[in-house]
Design a protein around this motif. Structure first.
Motif, PDB file in Angstrom:
ATOM      1  N   ASN A   1       1.193  -1.053   0.028  1.00 43.59           N
ATOM      2  CA  ASN A   1       0.402  -0.097  -0.062  1.00 43.59           C
ATOM      3  C   ASN A   1       1.398   1.499   0.006  1.00 43.59           C
ATOM      4  O   ASN A   1       0.415   2.366  -1.031  1.00 43.59           O
ATOM      5  CB  ASN A   1      -0.745   0.117   0.665  1.00 43.59           C
ATOM      6  CG  ASN A   1      -1.665   1.367   1.354  1.00 43.59           C
ATOM      7  OD1 ASN A   1      -1.588   1.996   1.716  1.00 43.59           O
ATOM      8  ND2 ASN A   1      -2.923   1.262   0.587  1.00 43.59           N
ATOM      9  N   ARG A   2       1.701   1.004   0.738  1.00 42.86           N
ATOM     10  CA  ARG A   2       2.727   2.175   1.188  1.00 42.86           C
ATOM     11  C   ARG A   2       3.766   2.466  -0.850  1.00 42.86           C
ATOM     12  O   ARG A   2       4.165   3.926  -0.783  1.00 42.86           O
ATOM     13  CB  ARG A   2       3.797   2.341   2.218  1.00 42.86           C
ATOM     14  CG  ARG A   2       2.795   1.909   3.373  1.00 42.86           C
ATOM     15  CD  ARG A   2       2.712   3.719   3.482  1.00 42.86           C
ATOM     16  NE  ARG A   2       1.074   3.926   2.885  1.00 42.86           N
ATOM     17  CZ  ARG A   2       0.760   4.523   3.059  1.00 42.86           C
ATOM     18  NH1 ARG A   2       1.292   6.390   3.420  1.00 42.86           N
ATOM     19  NH2 ARG A   2      -0.748   4.884   2.073  1.00 42.86           N
ATOM     20  N   LEU A   3       4.479   1.274  -1.320  1.00 42.71           N
ATOM     21  CA  LEU A   3       4.794   1.398  -1.962  1.00 42.71           C
ATOM     22  C   LEU A   3       3.773   2.302  -3.312  1.00 42.71           C
ATOM     23  O   LEU A   3       4.315   3.252  -4.145  1.00 42.71           O
ATOM     24  CB  LEU A   3       5.214   0.053  -2.992  1.00 42.71           C
ATOM     25  CG  LEU A   3       6.238  -0.442  -2.472  1.00 42.71           C
ATOM     26  CD1 LEU A   3       6.486  -1.890  -2.460  1.00 42.71           C
ATOM     27  CD2 LEU A   3       7.759   0.603  -1.929  1.00 42.71           C
ATOM     28  N   MET A   4       1.997   1.906  -3.158  1.00 42.60           N
ATOM     29  CA  MET A   4       1.132   2.400  -4.773  1.00 42.60           C
ATOM     30  C   MET A   4       1.200   3.739  -4.368  1.00 42.60           C
ATOM     31  O   MET A   4       1.246   4.127  -5.187  1.00 42.60           O
ATOM     32  CB  MET A   4       0.470   1.249  -4.236  1.00 42.60           C
ATOM     33  CG  MET A   4       0.775  -0.302  -4.791  1.00 42.60           C
ATOM     34  SD  MET A   4      -1.213  -1.012  -4.774  1.00 42.60           S
ATOM     35  CE  MET A   4      -1.995  -0.589  -5.675  1.00 42.60           C
ATOM     36  N   TYR A   5       1.306   4.005  -2.901  1.00 42.35           N
ATOM     37  CA  TYR A   5       0.703   5.312  -2.388  1.00 42.35           C
ATOM     38  C   TYR A   5       2.582   6.298  -3.146  1.00 42.35           C
ATOM     39  O   TYR A   5       1.767   7.446  -4.220  1.00 42.35           O
ATOM     40  CB  TYR A   5       0.721   5.322  -1.274  1.00 42.35           C
ATOM     41  CG  TYR A   5       0.947   6.720  -0.854  1.00 42.35           C
ATOM     42  CD1 TYR A   5      -0.570   7.802  -0.872  1.00 42.35           C
ATOM     43  CD2 TYR A   5       2.076   7.691  -0.043  1.00 42.35           C
ATOM     44  CE1 TYR A   5      -0.644   9.282  -0.231  1.00 42.35           C
ATOM     45  CE2 TYR A   5       2.118   9.235   0.223  1.00 42.35           C
ATOM     46  CZ  TYR A   5       0.979   9.470   0.228  1.00 42.35           C
ATOM     47  OH  TYR A   5       0.697  10.633   0.447  1.00 42.35           O
ATOM     48  N   TYR A   6       3.255   5.946  -3.052  1.00 45.10           N
ATOM     49  CA  TYR A   6       4.570   7.210  -3.501  1.00 45.10           C
ATOM     50  C   TYR A   6       4.647   7.046  -4.894  1.00 45.10           C
ATOM     51  O   TYR A   6       4.820   7.576  -5.787  1.00 45.10           O
ATOM     52  CB  TYR A   6       5.747   6.386  -2.402  1.00 45.10           C
ATOM     53  CG  TYR A   6       5.552   7.092  -0.861  1.00 45.10           C
ATOM     54  CD1 TYR A   6       5.501   7.943  -0.572  1.00 45.10           C
ATOM     55  CD2 TYR A   6       5.744   5.246  -0.397  1.00 45.10           C
ATOM     56  CE1 TYR A   6       5.577   9.056   0.797  1.00 45.10           C
ATOM     57  CE2 TYR A   6       5.614   6.248   1.157  1.00 45.10           C
ATOM     58  CZ  TYR A   6       5.767   7.657   1.725  1.00 45.10           C
ATOM     59  OH  TYR A   6       5.429   7.459   3.325  1.00 45.10           O
ATOM     60  N   SER A   7       4.303   5.692  -4.811  1.00 47.10           N
ATOM     61  CA  SER A   7       3.648   6.095  -7.007  1.00 47.10           C
ATOM     62  C   SER A   7       3.212   6.568  -6.855  1.00 47.10           C
ATOM     63  O   SER A   7       3.152   7.105  -8.381  1.00 47.10           O
ATOM     64  CB  SER A   7       4.321   4.155  -7.018  1.00 47.10           C
ATOM     65  OG  SER A   7       3.896   4.567  -8.543  1.00 47.10           O
ATOM     66  N   ASN A   8       2.400   7.139  -6.789  1.00 49.35           N
ATOM     67  CA  ASN A   8       1.512   7.371  -7.318  1.00 49.35           C
ATOM     68  C   ASN A   8       1.562   8.422  -7.014  1.00 49.35           C
ATOM     69  O   ASN A   8       0.597   9.565  -7.917  1.00 49.35           O
ATOM     70  CB  ASN A   8      -0.444   7.318  -6.938  1.00 49.35           C
ATOM     71  CG  ASN A   8      -1.687   8.006  -7.776  1.00 49.35           C
ATOM     72  OD1 ASN A   8      -1.811   8.183  -7.983  1.00 49.35           O
ATOM     73  ND2 ASN A   8      -2.368   8.965  -6.193  1.00 49.35           N
ATOM     74  N   VAL A   9       1.938   9.176  -6.038  1.00 43.39           N
ATOM     75  CA  VAL A   9       2.800  10.475  -5.517  1.00 43.39           C
ATOM     76  C   VAL A   9       3.257  11.371  -7.105  1.00 43.39           C
ATOM     77  O   VAL A   9       3.558  11.622  -7.326  1.00 43.39           O
ATOM     78  CB  VAL A   9       3.085  10.796  -4.527  1.00 43.39           C
ATOM     79  CG1 VAL A   9       4.227  11.830  -3.734  1.00 43.39           C
ATOM     80  CG2 VAL A   9       2.598  10.770  -3.086  1.00 43.39           C
ATOM     81  N   ARG A  10       4.672  10.644  -7.070  1.00 41.06           N
ATOM     82  CA  ARG A  10       5.283  10.390  -8.384  1.00 41.06           C
ATOM     83  C   ARG A  10       4.638  11.238  -9.731  1.00 41.06           C
ATOM     84  O   ARG A  10       5.009  11.740 -10.258  1.00 41.06           O
ATOM     85  CB  ARG A  10       6.542   9.365  -8.240  1.00 41.06           C
ATOM     86  CG  ARG A  10       7.642   9.139  -7.060  1.00 41.06           C
ATOM     87  CD  ARG A  10       8.991   8.960  -7.602  1.00 41.06           C
ATOM     88  NE  ARG A  10       8.257   7.628  -7.618  1.00 41.06           N
ATOM     89  CZ  ARG A  10       8.483   6.654  -6.926  1.00 41.06           C
ATOM     90  NH1 ARG A  10       8.652   7.068  -5.576  1.00 41.06           N
ATOM     91  NH2 ARG A  10       7.983   5.084  -6.789  1.00 41.06           N
TER      92      ARG A  10
END
Length: 366
Positions: free
Chosen positions: A107-116
Motif C-alpha cells: 500500500n505504501r509503495l503504491m501510494y508513493y508511486s501515485n504521488v510521483r
C-alpha cells in the motif's frame, strides 16, 4: 447526448466505489465459508486476499484494519475448531499475519508511486500551459474555441499545436502537427509556438511567417540525431482574418484542409497548390501561396489535425467530419467542438490513437 467517454467515466467510478467493499466481502465470505464447511477446510485464501485487495484499492488505515480483521477472523475460526494450539493452526495464522504486513508495505509503495505520477502530470500540465496558450473566448466579432486531446490516456501534451492572437494585421491562427512523439516533438512544438508568437506581430504576410517557421524548424532539426534529423517536419496551416471585410487568408503547408461551415453547408478550403510541410523546404523549390476564401458573418472556420480524420471504427472506416456536420447549425464554436469530440469518440469506439487539436473561429453576425 452524453459523450461516450463521460459514460465510461461514470461506469468506472461506479465500479471503483463498489470494489472498495471487496475486502469486507472477502472477510465475511471467507469466515462464513470457513464456519459452515468441514473443519479441515480453511478460509486462509480469503483472509490473505482481503488485506492485499485493500492495499490496492484503499488507504493505509483501511489496509491495516483489513489485516487486523483477517487475523481476528482466522483466530476466531481456528479457536472454534480447536486448531489454534497445533502447528497447522499456528502456521496458518502466521501466513495470514505475514501477508497482512506485506499488504501494508505494498500500500505504501503504491501510494508513493501515485504521488510521483501525480507530480509528473502536474509538470506536464505546466509545460502545456507554458507552450500552448490559453486562447481568449473572443477577439472583436470573432468567437474562438479550442480543444486538445492527447492520444495517450491522461497525457497533457503531445505533438499537436495551436495558437490564435490579435495582431496589427488581423487575427492570426496556427494549427500544426509535429511528426513523431516524445520530447523531440515537444521541443519542436515549443520552437514553432515561440516563432509564431513573434512573427505574427511583425511579419506583414503569412508567407513571411511561414518562412520564419521554416528557418527555425530547420535549425531545430540540425540539433537532432539519426533519422529524426532528416525526417522531422511539421504540417501546419496559417490563417489571417483581417479586422475588416468578409474574407480570410490561408497558407497551407501539407496540413489537412480546414472546413468552412455556413448556413448548414460545409466546404473544404483546399489549397490552390499543394505544399511541403514546414521543415522540408530544402526538398522542393515551390514557394508558398496565399489563398483567400469567403468568411461571411455567421460562418465558422474549423481547423484540426489529422487525429480527427484518421480516427477509425472497427470496420476500418475513417471519420469524415464534413458529412457529419452538413445540415447542422451550432450556437457557437464551443458547441461545434464538443459535438465533434463526442462523435469521433463514438465513431472510434473510444480508441483515439493520435493526438487531436481542434480550433474553431466563428464570425459574429452582428
Amino acid at each position: 447526448m452524453r459523450a461516450p467517454s463521460a459514460g465510461r467515466t461514470t461506469v468506472r467510478r461506479w465500479c471503483l466505489r463498489h470494489l472498495q467493499l471487496l475486502p469486507v466481502l472477502l472477510l465475511v465470505g471467507g469466515a462464513l465459508l470457513d464456519y459452515h464447511t468441514s473443519p479441515h477446510f480453511s478460509g486462509e485464501a480469503f483472509y490473505t486476499a482481503a488485506p492485499m485487495t485493500a492495499a490496492a484499492l484503499l488507504s493505509l488505515r483501511a489496509t491495516v484494519l483489513a489485516g487486523i480483521g483477517a487475523c481476528a477472523a482466522d483466530v476466531a475460526l481456528l479457536t472454534h475448531f480447536g486448531f489454534i494450539g497445533n502447528s497447522g493452526g499456528r502456521s496458518e495464522l502466521a501466513a495470514v499475519a505475514t501477508v497482512s504486513a506485506f499488504a501494508i508495505v505494498v500500500n505504501r509503495l503504491m501510494y508513493y508511486s501515485n504521488v510521483r505520477l501525480q507530480s509528473a502530470r502536474k509538470v506536464a500540465l505546466a509545460v502545456q500551459r507554458a507552450v500552448l496558450p490559453q486562447l481568449p473566448a473572443s477577439i472583436g466579432p470573432l468567437r474562438i474555441a479550442v480543444r486538445y486531446q492527447a492520444a495517450v490516456k491522461d497525457a497533457q501534451i503531445g505533438g499537436d499545436l495551436y495558437s490564435a492572437q490579435d495582431t496589427p494585421y488581423g487575427v492570426r491562427c496556427l494549427v500544426g502537427d509535429v511528426r513523431g512523439k516524445g520530447m523531440e516533438a515537444v521541443k519542436a512544438v515549443d520552437v514553432a509556438m515561440g516563432v509564431f508568437r513573434e512573427a505574427a506581430e511583425e511579419e506583414p504576410t503569412l508567407i513571411g511567417i511561414a518562412a520564419r517557421l521554416e528557418r527555425a524548424l530547420l535549425r531545430e532539426s540540425e540539433r537532432r540525431a539519426g533519422v529524426e534529423r532528416h525526417e522531422g517536419f511539421v504540417t501546419g496551416i496559417l490563417v489571417e482574418i483581417p479586422h475588416y471585410g468578409d474574407e480570410l487568408r490561408l497558407v497551407n503547408r501539407g496540413h489537412p484542409a480546414p472546413l468552412m461551415l455556413h448556413a448548414g453547408q460545409v466546404h473544404s478550403a483546399e489549397p490552390s497548390e499543394p505544399a511541403l510541410p514546414l521543415g522540408l523546404a530544402e526538398l522542393g523549390a515551390d514557394q508558398d501561396r496565399t489563398d483567400t476564401v469567403p468568411f461571411p458573418p455567421g460562418a465558422t472556420l474549423l481547423l484540426y489535425t489529422d487525429g480527427l480524420t484518421e480516427a477509425r471504427n472497427r470496420a476500418g472506416d475513417f471519420y469524415d467530419p464534413g458529412s457529419g456536420l452538413t445540415g447542422r447549425d451550432f450556437p457557437g464554436p464551443d458547441a461545434l467542438l464538443d459535438t465533434l469530440l463526442t462523435e469521433v469518440s463514438h465513431h472510434a469506439g473510444g480508441r483515439i490513437t493520435d493526438d487531436m487539436a481542434l480550433l474553431a473561429v466563428t464570425r459574429g453576425s452582428g
